[in-house]
Design a protein around this motif. Structure first.
Motif, PDB file in Angstrom:
ATOM      1  N   PRO A  41      59.427  46.861   1.897  1.00  0.00           N
ATOM      2  CA  PRO A  41      58.134  46.480   1.305  1.00  0.00           C
ATOM      3  C   PRO A  41      58.266  45.271   0.392  1.00  0.00           C
ATOM      4  N   GLY A  42      57.423  44.282   0.613  1.00  0.00           N
ATOM      5  CA  GLY A  42      57.419  43.095  -0.228  1.00  0.00           C
ATOM      6  C   GLY A  42      58.525  42.111   0.064  1.00  0.00           C
ATOM      7  N   LYS A  43      59.315  42.373   1.098  1.00  0.00           N
ATOM      8  CA  LYS A  43      60.426  41.480   1.431  1.00  0.00           C
ATOM      9  C   LYS A  43      60.259  40.922   2.835  1.00  0.00           C
ATOM     10  N   GLU A  44      60.966  39.837   3.093  1.00  0.00           N
ATOM     11  CA  GLU A  44      60.925  39.256   4.423  1.00  0.00           C
ATOM     12  C   GLU A  44      61.777  40.079   5.386  1.00  0.00           C
ATOM     13  N   ARG A  45      61.462  39.911   6.661  1.00  0.00           N
ATOM     14  CA  ARG A  45      62.249  40.587   7.680  1.00  0.00           C
ATOM     15  C   ARG A  45      63.687  40.078   7.638  1.00  0.00           C
ATOM     16  N   GLU A  46      64.623  40.977   7.793  1.00  0.00           N
ATOM     17  CA  GLU A  46      66.046  40.659   7.666  1.00  0.00           C
ATOM     18  C   GLU A  46      66.793  41.048   8.936  1.00  0.00           C
ATOM     19  N   PHE A  47      67.658  40.167   9.383  1.00  0.00           N
ATOM     20  CA  PHE A  47      68.515  40.446  10.537  1.00  0.00           C
ATOM     21  C   PHE A  47      69.578  41.470  10.146  1.00  0.00           C
ATOM     22  N   VAL A  48      69.787  42.461  11.014  1.00  0.00           N
ATOM     23  CA  VAL A  48      70.743  43.526  10.718  1.00  0.00           C
ATOM     24  C   VAL A  48      71.936  43.494  11.660  1.00  0.00           C
ATOM     25  N   ALA A  49      71.675  43.334  12.960  1.00  0.00           N
ATOM     26  CA  ALA A  49      72.775  43.330  13.926  1.00  0.00           C
ATOM     27  C   ALA A  49      72.244  42.862  15.265  1.00  0.00           C
ATOM     28  N   ALA A  50      73.149  42.314  16.080  1.00  0.00           N
ATOM     29  CA  ALA A  50      72.764  41.864  17.412  1.00  0.00           C
ATOM     30  C   ALA A  50      73.875  42.163  18.395  1.00  0.00           C
ATOM     31  N   LEU A  86      75.038  54.858   3.686  1.00  0.00           N
ATOM     32  CA  LEU A  86      73.737  54.258   3.410  1.00  0.00           C
ATOM     33  C   LEU A  86      73.478  54.153   1.913  1.00  0.00           C
ATOM     34  N   LYS A  87      72.762  53.089   1.562  1.00  0.00           N
ATOM     35  CA  LYS A  87      72.423  52.800   0.173  1.00  0.00           C
ATOM     36  C   LYS A  87      70.905  52.762   0.031  1.00  0.00           C
ATOM     37  N   PRO A  88      70.383  52.984  -1.169  1.00  0.00           N
ATOM     38  CA  PRO A  88      68.934  52.860  -1.357  1.00  0.00           C
ATOM     39  C   PRO A  88      68.393  51.495  -0.918  1.00  0.00           C
ATOM     40  N   ASP A  89      69.200  50.437  -1.050  1.00  0.00           N
ATOM     41  CA  ASP A  89      68.762  49.108  -0.613  1.00  0.00           C
ATOM     42  C   ASP A  89      68.587  49.001   0.896  1.00  0.00           C
ATOM     43  N   ASP A  90      69.086  49.980   1.635  1.00  0.00           N
ATOM     44  CA  ASP A  90      68.901  49.978   3.093  1.00  0.00           C
ATOM     45  C   ASP A  90      67.526  50.521   3.488  1.00  0.00           C
ATOM     46  N   THR A 107      61.700  37.959  21.690  1.00  0.00           N
ATOM     47  CA  THR A 107      60.391  37.944  22.325  1.00  0.00           C
ATOM     48  C   THR A 107      59.663  39.270  22.231  1.00  0.00           C
ATOM     49  N   TYR A 108      60.409  40.337  22.363  1.00  0.00           N
ATOM     50  CA  TYR A 108      59.814  41.671  22.421  1.00  0.00           C
ATOM     51  C   TYR A 108      60.285  42.493  21.229  1.00  0.00           C
ATOM     52  N   TRP A 109      59.346  43.252  20.674  1.00  0.00           N
ATOM     53  CA  TRP A 109      59.620  44.025  19.464  1.00  0.00           C
ATOM     54  C   TRP A 109      59.088  45.439  19.616  1.00  0.00           C
ATOM     55  N   GLY A 110      59.807  46.369  19.005  1.00  0.00           N
ATOM     56  CA  GLY A 110      59.312  47.731  18.935  1.00  0.00           C
ATOM     57  C   GLY A 110      58.372  47.906  17.756  1.00  0.00           C
ATOM     58  N   GLN A 111      57.893  49.119  17.590  1.00  0.00           N
ATOM     59  CA  GLN A 111      56.921  49.401  16.529  1.00  0.00           C
ATOM     60  C   GLN A 111      57.601  49.751  15.206  1.00  0.00           C
ATOM     61  N   GLY A 112      58.883  50.002  15.253  1.00  0.00           N
ATOM     62  CA  GLY A 112      59.638  50.265  14.031  1.00  0.00           C
ATOM     63  C   GLY A 112      59.809  51.748  13.734  1.00  0.00           C
ATOM     64  N   THR A 113      60.869  52.043  13.001  1.00  0.00           N
ATOM     65  CA  THR A 113      61.118  53.403  12.532  1.00  0.00           C
ATOM     66  C   THR A 113      61.533  53.325  11.066  1.00  0.00           C
ATOM     67  N   GLN A 114      60.981  54.211  10.257  1.00  0.00           N
ATOM     68  CA  GLN A 114      61.217  54.156   8.820  1.00  0.00           C
ATOM     69  C   GLN A 114      62.537  54.820   8.463  1.00  0.00           C
ATOM     70  N   VAL A 115      63.326  54.128   7.663  1.00  0.00           N
ATOM     71  CA  VAL A 115      64.544  54.687   7.083  1.00  0.00           C
ATOM     72  C   VAL A 115      64.391  54.665   5.567  1.00  0.00           C
ATOM     73  N   THR A 116      64.525  55.821   4.954  1.00  0.00           N
ATOM     74  CA  THR A 116      64.429  55.930   3.504  1.00  0.00           C
ATOM     75  C   THR A 116      65.697  56.558   2.965  1.00  0.00           C
ATOM     76  N   VAL A 117      66.351  55.848   2.055  1.00  0.00           N
ATOM     77  CA  VAL A 117      67.593  56.335   1.457  1.00  0.00           C
ATOM     78  C   VAL A 117      67.322  56.642  -0.001  1.00  0.00           C
ATOM     79  N   SER A 118      67.489  57.886  -0.368  1.00  0.00           N
ATOM     80  CA  SER A 118      67.236  58.289  -1.749  1.00  0.00           C
ATOM     81  C   SER A 118      68.525  58.223  -2.563  1.00  0.00           C
ATOM     82  N   SER A 119      68.368  57.930  -3.852  1.00  0.00           N
ATOM     83  CA  SER A 119      69.546  57.809  -4.723  1.00  0.00           C
ATOM     84  C   SER A 119      69.913  59.141  -5.345  1.00  0.00           C
TER      85      SER A 119
END
Length: 119
Positions: A41-50, A86-90, A107-119
């Motif tokens: 939330p509030g951040k730009e999209r970030e590359f994770v792995a390819a 996993l870290k809360p920043d993830d 070109t093609y994107w999925g709808q996304g899945t939420q990952v929430t890491v609690s501290s």
């Protein structure tokens, strides 16, 4: 068209693990380079792995190296992201994406899945 559907997200405590999956359909999966991105939330999209089309070449930024592993099963038309320590920043929505090797942008994107890491 390539349809991508992510799954496997959820709530996990810091230090825990999750494995995300991305099921592809519509075109020949093995023709495509695949990647994971995330957006908090509030951040730009970030590359994770390819991953290259055959899985022999993978790329990860330093922020996840040693913790995240991308893999694919072309026989099952599925991309994976194994996440450990996993870290809360993830915390973010994680998206999978596909592109042909000669294409610069995904070109093609999925709808996304939420990952929430609690501290």
């Amino acid at each position: 068209q390539v349809q991508l559907v992510e799954s496997g997200g959820g709530l996990v405590q810091a230090g825990g693990s999750l494995r995300l999956s991305c099921a592809a359909s519509g075109r020949t999966f093995s023709n495509y380079n695949m990647a994971w991105f995330r957006q908090a939330p509030g951040k730009e999209r970030e590359f994770v792995a390819a991953s290259s089309w055959n899985g022999l070449r993978t790329y990860r930024p330093d922020s996840v190296k040693g913790r995240f592993t991308i893999s694919r099963d072309n026989a099952k038309n599925t991309l994976y992201l194994q996440m450990v320590s996993l870290k809360p920043d993830d915390t973010a929505v994680y998206y999978c994406a596909a592109k042909l090797p000669e294409t610069r942008e995904y070109t093609y994107w999925g709808q996304g899945t939420q990952v929430t890491v609690s501290s």
